[in-house]
Scaffold this motif. Structure first.
Motif, PDB file in Angstrom:
ATOM      1  N   ILE A  48       0.854  -1.187   0.000  1.00 27.66           N
ATOM      2  CA  ILE A  48       0.000   0.000   0.000  1.00 27.66           C
ATOM      3  C   ILE A  48       0.888   1.236   0.000  1.00 27.66           C
ATOM      4  CG2 ILE A  48      -1.761   1.287   1.280  1.00 27.66           C
ATOM      5  CD1 ILE A  48      -2.608  -1.440   2.522  1.00 27.66           C
ATOM      6  N   PRO A  50       2.021   4.955   0.855  1.00 28.63           N
ATOM      7  CA  PRO A  50       1.802   5.809   2.033  1.00 28.63           C
ATOM      8  C   PRO A  50       0.725   6.876   1.834  1.00 28.63           C
ATOM      9  CG  PRO A  50       4.149   5.456   1.703  1.00 28.63           C
ATOM     10  CD  PRO A  50       3.441   4.867   0.506  1.00 28.63           C
ATOM     11  N   SER A  52      -2.078   6.496   0.846  1.00 34.51           N
ATOM     12  CA  SER A  52      -3.369   5.882   1.170  1.00 34.51           C
ATOM     13  C   SER A  52      -3.617   5.775   2.670  1.00 34.51           C
ATOM     14  CB  SER A  52      -3.434   4.473   0.560  1.00 34.51           C
ATOM     15  OG  SER A  52      -3.235   4.513  -0.820  1.00 34.51           O
ATOM     16  N   PHE A  53      -2.604   5.996   3.478  1.00 32.98           N
ATOM     17  CA  PHE A  53      -2.731   5.748   4.918  1.00 32.98           C
ATOM     18  C   PHE A  53      -3.787   6.620   5.588  1.00 32.98           C
ATOM     19  CE2 PHE A  53       1.967   4.203   5.199  1.00 32.98           C
ATOM     20  CZ  PHE A  53       1.631   3.065   4.494  1.00 32.98           C
ATOM     21  N   LEU A  56      -7.245   5.249   4.913  1.00 35.01           N
ATOM     22  CA  LEU A  56      -7.432   3.961   5.598  1.00 35.01           C
ATOM     23  C   LEU A  56      -7.536   4.146   7.114  1.00 35.01           C
ATOM     24  CD1 LEU A  56      -5.099   1.572   3.590  1.00 35.01           C
ATOM     25  CD2 LEU A  56      -7.596   1.607   3.599  1.00 35.01           C
ATOM     26  N   ASN A  57      -6.830   5.138   7.654  1.00 35.74           N
ATOM     27  CA  ASN A  57      -6.931   5.415   9.085  1.00 35.74           C
ATOM     28  C   ASN A  57      -8.350   5.836   9.458  1.00 35.74           C
ATOM     29  OD1 ASN A  57      -4.215   4.839   9.273  1.00 35.74           O
ATOM     30  ND2 ASN A  57      -3.575   6.964   9.447  1.00 35.74           N
ATOM     31  N   ALA A  96      -3.632  -7.248   2.238  1.00 35.53           N
ATOM     32  CA  ALA A  96      -2.789  -6.137   2.704  1.00 35.53           C
ATOM     33  C   ALA A  96      -3.652  -5.070   3.375  1.00 35.53           C
ATOM     34  CB  ALA A  96      -1.994  -5.537   1.545  1.00 35.53           C
ATOM     35  N   VAL A  97      -4.812  -4.797   2.804  1.00 34.77           N
ATOM     36  CA  VAL A  97      -5.734  -3.832   3.414  1.00 34.77           C
ATOM     37  C   VAL A  97      -6.203  -4.370   4.766  1.00 34.77           C
ATOM     38  CG1 VAL A  97      -7.977  -2.682   3.196  1.00 34.77           C
ATOM     39  CG2 VAL A  97      -6.450  -2.860   1.204  1.00 34.77           C
ATOM     40  N   ARG A  99      -4.633  -6.472   6.774  1.00 33.67           N
ATOM     41  CA  ARG A  99      -3.524  -6.358   7.736  1.00 33.67           C
ATOM     42  C   ARG A  99      -3.350  -4.928   8.232  1.00 33.67           C
ATOM     43  NH1 ARG A  99      -1.117  -9.643   4.054  1.00 33.67           N
ATOM     44  NH2 ARG A  99       0.122  -7.934   3.182  1.00 33.67           N
ATOM     45  N   TYR A 100      -3.468  -3.987   7.319  1.00 30.27           N
ATOM     46  CA  TYR A 100      -3.318  -2.585   7.699  1.00 30.27           C
ATOM     47  C   TYR A 100      -4.392  -2.205   8.721  1.00 30.27           C
ATOM     48  CZ  TYR A 100      -2.638   2.407   7.563  1.00 30.27           C
ATOM     49  OH  TYR A 100      -2.393   3.715   7.947  1.00 30.27           O
ATOM     50  N   GLY A 103      -3.785  -3.656  12.053  1.00 25.57           N
ATOM     51  CA  GLY A 103      -2.715  -2.894  12.696  1.00 25.57           C
ATOM     52  C   GLY A 103      -3.192  -1.591  13.316  1.00 25.57           C
ATOM     53  N   LYS A 104      -4.345  -1.120  12.882  1.00 22.80           N
ATOM     54  CA  LYS A 104      -4.936   0.110  13.429  1.00 22.80           C
ATOM     55  C   LYS A 104      -6.032  -0.189  14.445  1.00 22.80           C
ATOM     56  CE  LYS A 104      -2.341   2.903  11.223  1.00 22.80           C
ATOM     57  NZ  LYS A 104      -1.399   3.746  11.948  1.00 22.80           N
TER      58      LYS A 104
END
Length: 144
Positions: A48, A50, A52-53, A56-57, A96-97, A99-100, A103-104
């Motif tokens: 992903i 950066p 996009s973070f 996604l947050n 991957a999405v 997992r991200y 992680g949040k």
């Protein structure tokens, strides 16, 4: 107000006009749309970008704040390259999405992933613009 056979959200109270599911608030729909429209990956990878973070947050916060909200994450590719490799890449990008978001702080049990490769195009794969539209990860709120 919805027959059990027609209720797409049997464990959550919802609106008859929305097949028994709750209606999302305008702000919630905007958060999902923003995450979908701003999600980018490194070329031919499941990394992903950066940029996009931030979007996604916002999506992660929504999912943490709303315990009955889950997410279906579907990966798609254009038709360039090997069909089987595209299928694998689309699944890896969806994961991957996931997992991200985990992680949040999002509960992984609320997230489902599926890769479709090049099997569900939304645009013509013969043009650069069409290929770009087909390289996507779609996300849909589901109720748990």
């Amino acid at each position: 107000g919805v027959l059990d056979k027609d209720d797409e959200c049997p464990t959550t109270f919802g609106d008859k006009s929305n097949k028994g599911c709750p209606k999302l608030a305008k702000k919630e729909l905007e958060i999902i749309k923003y995450a979908f429209e701003n999600l980018e990956f490194e070329t031919a990878k499941d990394v992903i970008r950066p940029s996009s973070f931030i979007s996604l947050n916002g999506l992660a916060k929504l999912l943490v704040d709303k315990p009955t909200y889950g997410l279906t994450i579907e990966g798609h590719t254009d038709s360039d390259g090997d069909e089987q490799k595209n299928l694998v890449l689309s699944q890896k990008r969806a994961e991957a999405v996931k997992r991200y978001l985990i992680g949040k702080g999002v509960d992984g049990a609320k997230l489902e992933t599926e890769g479709f490769g090049e099997t569900k195009p939304i645009a013509d794969n013969k043009t650069k613009e069409g290929k770009q539209k087909n390289r996507r990860v779609e996300m849909k709120i589901v109720f748990k």
